[in-house]
Design a protein around this motif. Structure first.
Motif, PDB file in Angstrom:
ATOM      1  N   GLU A   1      85.355  68.909  25.568  1.00  0.00           N
ATOM      2  CA  GLU A   1      85.515  67.598  26.555  1.00  0.00           C
ATOM      3  C   GLU A   1      86.981  67.757  27.353  1.00  0.00           C
ATOM      4  O   GLU A   1      87.199  67.634  28.724  1.00  0.00           O
ATOM      5  CB  GLU A   1      86.610  66.865  25.703  1.00  0.00           C
ATOM      6  CG  GLU A   1      85.705  65.070  25.950  1.00  0.00           C
ATOM      7  CD  GLU A   1      84.721  64.463  26.266  1.00  0.00           C
ATOM      8  OE1 GLU A   1      84.523  64.004  27.772  1.00  0.00           O
ATOM      9  OE2 GLU A   1      83.464  65.181  26.225  1.00  0.00           O
ATOM     10  N   GLU A   2      87.680  68.444  26.070  1.00  0.00           N
ATOM     11  CA  GLU A   2      89.134  68.819  26.464  1.00  0.00           C
ATOM     12  C   GLU A   2      88.786  69.964  27.058  1.00  0.00           C
ATOM     13  O   GLU A   2      89.567  71.210  26.731  1.00  0.00           O
ATOM     14  CB  GLU A   2      90.408  68.684  26.322  1.00  0.00           C
ATOM     15  CG  GLU A   2      90.314  67.262  25.144  1.00  0.00           C
ATOM     16  CD  GLU A   2      90.600  66.362  26.385  1.00  0.00           C
ATOM     17  OE1 GLU A   2      91.253  66.817  26.387  1.00  0.00           O
ATOM     18  OE2 GLU A   2      90.526  65.707  26.044  1.00  0.00           O
ATOM     19  N   SER A   3      88.658  70.509  28.355  1.00  0.00           N
ATOM     20  CA  SER A   3      88.679  71.855  28.707  1.00  0.00           C
ATOM     21  C   SER A   3      88.888  71.716  30.065  1.00  0.00           C
ATOM     22  O   SER A   3      89.431  71.056  30.738  1.00  0.00           O
ATOM     23  CB  SER A   3      86.535  72.610  28.431  1.00  0.00           C
ATOM     24  OG  SER A   3      85.951  71.692  29.967  1.00  0.00           O
TER      25      SER A   3
ATOM     26  N   LYS B   1      90.866  70.352  35.121  1.00  0.00           N
ATOM     27  CA  LYS B   1      91.004  70.014  33.698  1.00  0.00           C
ATOM     28  C   LYS B   1      90.165  68.481  33.564  1.00  0.00           C
ATOM     29  O   LYS B   1      90.004  67.400  33.499  1.00  0.00           O
ATOM     30  CB  LYS B   1      92.639  69.209  33.452  1.00  0.00           C
ATOM     31  CG  LYS B   1      93.133  70.434  33.470  1.00  0.00           C
ATOM     32  CD  LYS B   1      95.359  69.997  33.472  1.00  0.00           C
ATOM     33  CE  LYS B   1      95.725  70.949  33.525  1.00  0.00           C
ATOM     34  NZ  LYS B   1      97.016  71.149  33.116  1.00  0.00           N
ATOM     35  N   GLY B   2      88.988  68.976  32.663  1.00  0.00           N
ATOM     36  CA  GLY B   2      87.996  67.446  31.820  1.00  0.00           C
ATOM     37  C   GLY B   2      87.460  68.492  32.267  1.00  0.00           C
ATOM     38  O   GLY B   2      86.635  68.087  33.102  1.00  0.00           O
ATOM     39  N   ARG B   3      86.233  67.787  30.925  1.00  0.00           N
ATOM     40  CA  ARG B   3      84.616  67.354  31.141  1.00  0.00           C
ATOM     41  C   ARG B   3      83.739  67.135  32.926  1.00  0.00           C
ATOM     42  O   ARG B   3      83.332  67.816  33.836  1.00  0.00           O
ATOM     43  CB  ARG B   3      83.929  68.067  30.549  1.00  0.00           C
ATOM     44  CG  ARG B   3      82.690  67.773  30.620  1.00  0.00           C
ATOM     45  CD  ARG B   3      81.830  68.301  29.989  1.00  0.00           C
ATOM     46  NE  ARG B   3      81.189  67.104  28.487  1.00  0.00           N
ATOM     47  CZ  ARG B   3      81.201  66.634  27.105  1.00  0.00           C
ATOM     48  NH1 ARG B   3      81.447  68.154  26.783  1.00  0.00           N
ATOM     49  NH2 ARG B   3      81.076  65.891  26.561  1.00  0.00           N
TER      50      ARG B   3
ATOM     51  N   ARG C   1      86.552  76.520  26.481  1.00  0.00           N
ATOM     52  CA  ARG C   1      87.277  75.677  26.321  1.00  0.00           C
ATOM     53  C   ARG C   1      88.371  75.861  27.976  1.00  0.00           C
ATOM     54  O   ARG C   1      89.120  75.150  28.357  1.00  0.00           O
ATOM     55  CB  ARG C   1      88.633  76.097  25.309  1.00  0.00           C
ATOM     56  CG  ARG C   1      89.277  75.171  25.169  1.00  0.00           C
ATOM     57  CD  ARG C   1      90.559  75.181  23.783  1.00  0.00           C
ATOM     58  NE  ARG C   1      90.921  76.230  24.274  1.00  0.00           N
ATOM     59  CZ  ARG C   1      91.532  77.077  22.697  1.00  0.00           C
ATOM     60  NH1 ARG C   1      91.581  75.923  21.308  1.00  0.00           N
ATOM     61  NH2 ARG C   1      92.312  77.989  22.800  1.00  0.00           N
TER      62      ARG C   1
END
Lengths: 137, 155
Positions: free
Chosen positions: A38-40, A54-56, A127
């Motif tokens: 989710e936080e990638s 940023k963010g999926r 990530r």
């Protein structure tokens, strides 16, 4: 950097990287999106406008737009190194891509991903991935 | 065909990939670490390099080869070297494999070239680590083999 850590984790990360190439080749946004945490973070400094996502959700919507530039992208990814430390890992992967772009030009791309992986609920996910084109033509 | 214990097959696959990673990264220490002391490197398609014996000599010849074909030593990524095993057979502390490789690099005119080749590999397990005891390389026929050969001779 080499390969270090439990064999099962190294195999699962290998399969994650292979699944990424498979999802690109099939242009499968759902399958591709499921590989990211989710936080990638996804970085492609060679491509103006796509330097850092940023963010999926943002990553997947950017990818769907990016894939419109290719009528074909056969994307095979091979590991160069993986080091596992508990529920996180770092690695390097190389791509061998055959693409046809929006202008109709067909060419091959050799690139490198510098990766970070994270294990969540027993599954390895990306990530962060940073892509660099090494040779094209 | 792949046969032998799972962890050995995985470790040998990773050794094959580490070799390619070290070529691409231009990392001589990592490349040397893939070889057993008493090893052999056979390149019958390259005159003068048909049979190279012993790790120290192998590493010295590799450095010469990289200089000849891929420019200054600090130039990482000059050659992208990707390998995939087609078979691995493990028998105790020895193993064999057939490996396919793609090498992408810029020729003397800056044009991207790709060489496809195969290795017949032998491995030995020493102190728990798999190493190459022999690599025998052969270039596979490709469309522009004549152009590649002419370019190599011009260097």
């Amino acid at each position: 950097m080499s390969f270090e850590g439990p064999a099962e984790d190294r195999l699962a990360i290998r399969e994650l990287v292979a699944a990424y190439g498979d999802a690109v080749t099939r242009n499968d946004a759902e399958g591709w999106g499921a590989l990211w945490a989710e936080e990638s973070v996804w970085c492609m400094p060679d491509f103006p406008g796509w330097e850092m996502m940023k963010g999926r959700n943002t990553i997947v919507s950017t990818w769907i737009e990016a894939m419109k530039n290719y009528s074909l992208n056969i994307n095979v990814q091979t590991l160069g190194a993986v080091v596992v430390a508990g529920d996180t890992a770092t690695g390097r992967a190389y791509t061998d891509e055959l693409v046809t772009d929006a202008t109709g030009a067909t060419y091959r791309v050799s690139g490198r991903y510098d990766d970070e992986y994270v294990k969540q609920d027993g599954r390895w996910l990306f990530r962060s991935r940073m892509f660099k084109v090494l040779h094209s033509g | 065909m792949f046969e032998g214990p799972f962890e050995d097959r995985l470790a040998i696959r990773e050794l094959i990939e580490s070799y390619g990673d070290a070529v691409t990264q231009r990392d001589v220490d990592a490349w040397a670490a893939c070889w057993a002391e008493d090893s052999r490197w056979c390149l019958p398609d390259l005159p003068g390099w048909e049979r190279i014996e012993g790790k120290q000599t192998i590493v010295a010849e590799w450095l010469k080869m990289m200089d000849a074909f891929h420019g200054p030593r600090d130039k990482a990524d000059a050659c992208v070297f990707i390998s995939t095993p087609g078979r691995i057979s493990v028998l105790g502390d020895e193993a064999r494999a057939r490996t396919y490789t793609t090498e992408a690099y810029a020729d003397s005119k800056g044009v991207t070239r790709r060489i496809l080749s195969e290795y017949y590999d032998k491995f030995v397990k020493q102190d728990g680590r798999w190493l190459f005891s022999e690599r025998s390389w052969r270039m596979l026929p490709i469309e522009d083999a004549a152009a590649l050969s002419a370019d190599a001779k011009s260097r």
